[in-house]
Design a protein around this motif. Structure first.
Motif, short mmCIF file in Angstrom:
data_model
loop_
_atom_site.label_atom_id
_atom_site.label_comp_id
_atom_site.label_asym_id
_atom_site.label_seq_id
_atom_site.Cartn_x
_atom_site.Cartn_y
_atom_site.Cartn_z
N GLN A 1 29.40 53.17 31.48
CA GLN A 1 29.10 54.43 32.15
C GLN A 1 29.60 54.41 33.59
O GLN A 1 30.15 55.39 34.08
N ARG A 2 29.37 53.28 34.27
CA ARG A 2 29.78 53.17 35.68
C ARG A 2 30.53 51.87 35.89
O ARG A 2 30.25 50.87 35.26
N LEU A 3 31.47 51.91 36.81
CA LEU A 3 32.31 50.76 37.11
C LEU A 3 31.84 50.17 38.45
O LEU A 3 31.96 50.81 39.49
N PRO A 4 31.28 48.95 38.44
CA PRO A 4 30.78 48.34 39.69
C PRO A 4 31.89 47.62 40.46
O PRO A 4 32.49 46.68 39.96
N LEU A 5 32.18 48.09 41.66
CA LEU A 5 33.21 47.47 42.48
C LEU A 5 32.64 46.27 43.23
O LEU A 5 31.45 46.22 43.55
N MET B 1 36.62 53.32 29.29
CA MET B 1 36.94 52.69 28.01
C MET B 1 37.39 51.24 28.23
O MET B 1 37.79 50.86 29.34
N PRO B 2 37.33 50.38 27.20
CA PRO B 2 37.75 48.98 27.33
C PRO B 2 39.27 48.82 27.38
O PRO B 2 39.91 48.34 26.44
N VAL B 3 39.84 49.29 28.49
CA VAL B 3 41.28 49.17 28.75
C VAL B 3 41.44 48.66 30.19
O VAL B 3 40.46 48.59 30.94
N ARG B 4 42.66 48.31 30.56
CA ARG B 4 42.89 47.83 31.93
C ARG B 4 42.67 48.97 32.92
O ARG B 4 43.24 50.07 32.76
N ILE B 5 41.87 48.71 33.93
CA ILE B 5 41.57 49.70 34.96
C ILE B 5 41.86 49.06 36.32
O ILE B 5 41.41 47.94 36.59
N MET C 1 39.17 40.68 38.95
CA MET C 1 40.18 40.13 39.85
C MET C 1 40.42 41.11 40.99
O MET C 1 40.54 42.31 40.78
N ILE C 2 40.43 40.56 42.21
CA ILE C 2 40.59 41.44 43.37
C ILE C 2 41.68 40.89 44.29
O ILE C 2 41.75 39.68 44.53
N ASN C 3 42.55 41.79 44.75
CA ASN C 3 43.63 41.43 45.67
C ASN C 3 43.44 42.20 46.97
O ASN C 3 43.22 43.41 46.95
N VAL C 4 43.54 41.49 48.09
CA VAL C 4 43.42 42.13 49.39
C VAL C 4 44.79 42.64 49.82
O VAL C 4 45.75 41.88 49.93
N GLU D 1 41.34 46.18 42.87
CA GLU D 1 40.53 45.42 41.92
C GLU D 1 40.94 45.79 40.50
O GLU D 1 41.14 46.97 40.19
N VAL D 2 41.07 44.77 39.67
CA VAL D 2 41.47 44.98 38.27
C VAL D 2 40.29 44.67 37.36
O VAL D 2 39.65 43.62 37.47
N PHE D 3 40.01 45.60 36.45
CA PHE D 3 38.94 45.44 35.47
C PHE D 3 39.54 45.37 34.07
O PHE D 3 40.46 46.13 33.76
N LEU D 4 38.98 44.51 33.26
CA LEU D 4 39.35 44.42 31.85
C LEU D 4 38.07 44.46 31.02
O LEU D 4 37.65 43.45 30.43
N PRO D 5 37.40 45.60 30.99
CA PRO D 5 36.10 45.67 30.30
C PRO D 5 36.24 45.42 28.80
O PRO D 5 37.25 45.78 28.18
#
Length: 201
Positions: free
Chosen positions: A67-71, A117-121, A1-4, A58-62
């Motif tokens: 290893q790397r977070l793709p924006l 880690m699989p947490v909110r980023i 999810m991405i917010n401008v 941008e919000v990630f919920l893996p």
């Protein structure tokens, strides 16, 4: 999810003046601006990404460690803030691959064993290309495609837009632009392919 957070003033990938200079086109701004906007939108749709520089969160919920977070937006001009599971990370905890739009998690300044880690980023950053001014850095290939789309649409408005050339000797011979099945012909799609969102298996 991405917010401008701060939107770009516009998302046009070229200007009427540049089109007139590059294509020897005498079209007015009123004629060229809608075509440029449409060409820019077609290019972004093909690439699967917004190109104009904007400030976004941008919000990630893996669901697994990464290893790397793709924006979703790149290149990255500035990482403003990274929050992992409610905690703001120090700049020394993150390594940025600005050109690829990737964030590497660091531990003690090292990336060897560190993972997201699989947490909110949450990642707030300034990303994309500058489209105006002295810091304009849009790749020339992308603007070239915008020029070509505008030219083809302008000069193809009175004929089949896929016809590249037509010659009549003893036999009629028609050559067509190859089509990729959308608004971007294959010859132009090849120029854009290095900037497309990578497919994830």
């Amino acid at each position: 999810m991405i917010n401008v957070i701060e939107a770009a003033p516009h998302r046009r990938l070229t200007t009427p003046a540049a089109v007139r200079a590059a294509e020897r086109d005498d079209g007015t701004d009123e004629v060229l601006l809608p075509l440029i906007s449409a060409a820019s939108a077609a290019i972004e749709a093909f690439l699967g990404r917004v190109l104009a520089r904007e400030r976004v969160r941008e919000v990630f919920l893996p669901t697994r460690a990464m290893q790397r977070l793709p924006l979703a937006r790149w290149p990255i001009s500035e990482v403003v803030e990274v929050i992992e599971d409610g905690r703001i990370l120090a700049p020394s905890d993150v390594q940025v691959d600005a050109a690829a739009g990737m964030l590497q998690r660091l531990a003690g300044g090292r990336a060897s064993a560190a993972t997201w880690m699989p947490v909110r980023i949450e990642v707030e950053c300034l990303a994309g290309y500058a489209l105006d001014g002295d810091d304009r850095d849009l790749p020339a290939e992308i603007e070239r495609v915008a020029f070509d789309l505008v030219r083809r649409w302008r000069h193809g408005s009175r004929r089949d837009p896929q016809i590249q050339s037509l010659s009549i000797d003893e036999v009629l011979n028609v050559s067509y632009f190859s089509s990729s099945g959308n608004a971007i012909p294959l010859d132009l799609a090849e120029m854009l392919s290095p900037y497309r969102v990578p497919l994830v298996a």
